[in-house]
Design an enzyme around this catalytic site. Sequence first.
Site, short mmCIF file in Angstrom:
data_model
loop_
_atom_site.label_atom_id
_atom_site.label_comp_id
_atom_site.label_asym_id
_atom_site.label_seq_id
_atom_site.Cartn_x
_atom_site.Cartn_y
_atom_site.Cartn_z
N VAL A 1 15.50 -10.60 -13.44
CA VAL A 1 16.09 -10.34 -14.18
C VAL A 1 15.32 -8.92 -15.04
O VAL A 1 14.28 -9.26 -14.96
CB VAL A 1 16.58 -11.60 -15.15
CG1 VAL A 1 16.70 -11.45 -15.94
CG2 VAL A 1 17.54 -12.58 -14.41
N CYS A 2 15.90 -8.07 -15.25
CA CYS A 2 15.49 -7.64 -16.69
C CYS A 2 16.94 -7.20 -16.91
O CYS A 2 17.77 -7.73 -17.69
CB CYS A 2 14.83 -6.04 -15.83
SG CYS A 2 15.56 -5.04 -14.89
N ALA A 3 16.61 -5.67 -18.15
CA ALA A 3 17.43 -5.24 -18.56
C ALA A 3 19.45 -4.98 -17.51
O ALA A 3 20.25 -5.73 -18.17
CB ALA A 3 17.66 -4.39 -19.50
N MET B 1 20.13 -8.33 -17.97
CA MET B 1 20.88 -9.18 -19.03
C MET B 1 22.31 -8.73 -19.73
O MET B 1 22.80 -9.34 -20.41
CB MET B 1 19.91 -9.62 -20.33
CG MET B 1 18.80 -10.40 -19.79
SD MET B 1 19.14 -11.77 -19.30
CE MET B 1 19.23 -12.20 -21.18
#
Length: 108
Positions: free
Chosen positions: A71-73, A100
């Site tokens: 997961v990242c932005a 996210m």
Amino acid sequence: MIFDALFGSKVETISSKETEEKLAKANVQILDVRTKEEYNQGHIPNSINIEVTEVENNLDKINKNNEIITVCASGMRSNRAAKKLVDLGYEKVKNMKGGMMAWKGKVE
């Protein structure tokens, strides 16, 4: 084969809704590859934070037996991290689409 050699392995994606459903099960590890600052502003509960540039230096913190969801932005850095893990022999790796920004679940 040629594609993989040029661009790395293809990584399976997973939606944020599917990720949230999987969190109820054992043997799932959320790997948040954002910066510490981004992570501290809000992250998926029980996720671990290893910045994308530090993944290879922290393999001891990533359990090969678990399903790993990166997961990242927005999904770009996490896709890069997921490809790196697959290239290093991790078999159960998925990248959360939309990062996210797409996450609707609980945040710590």
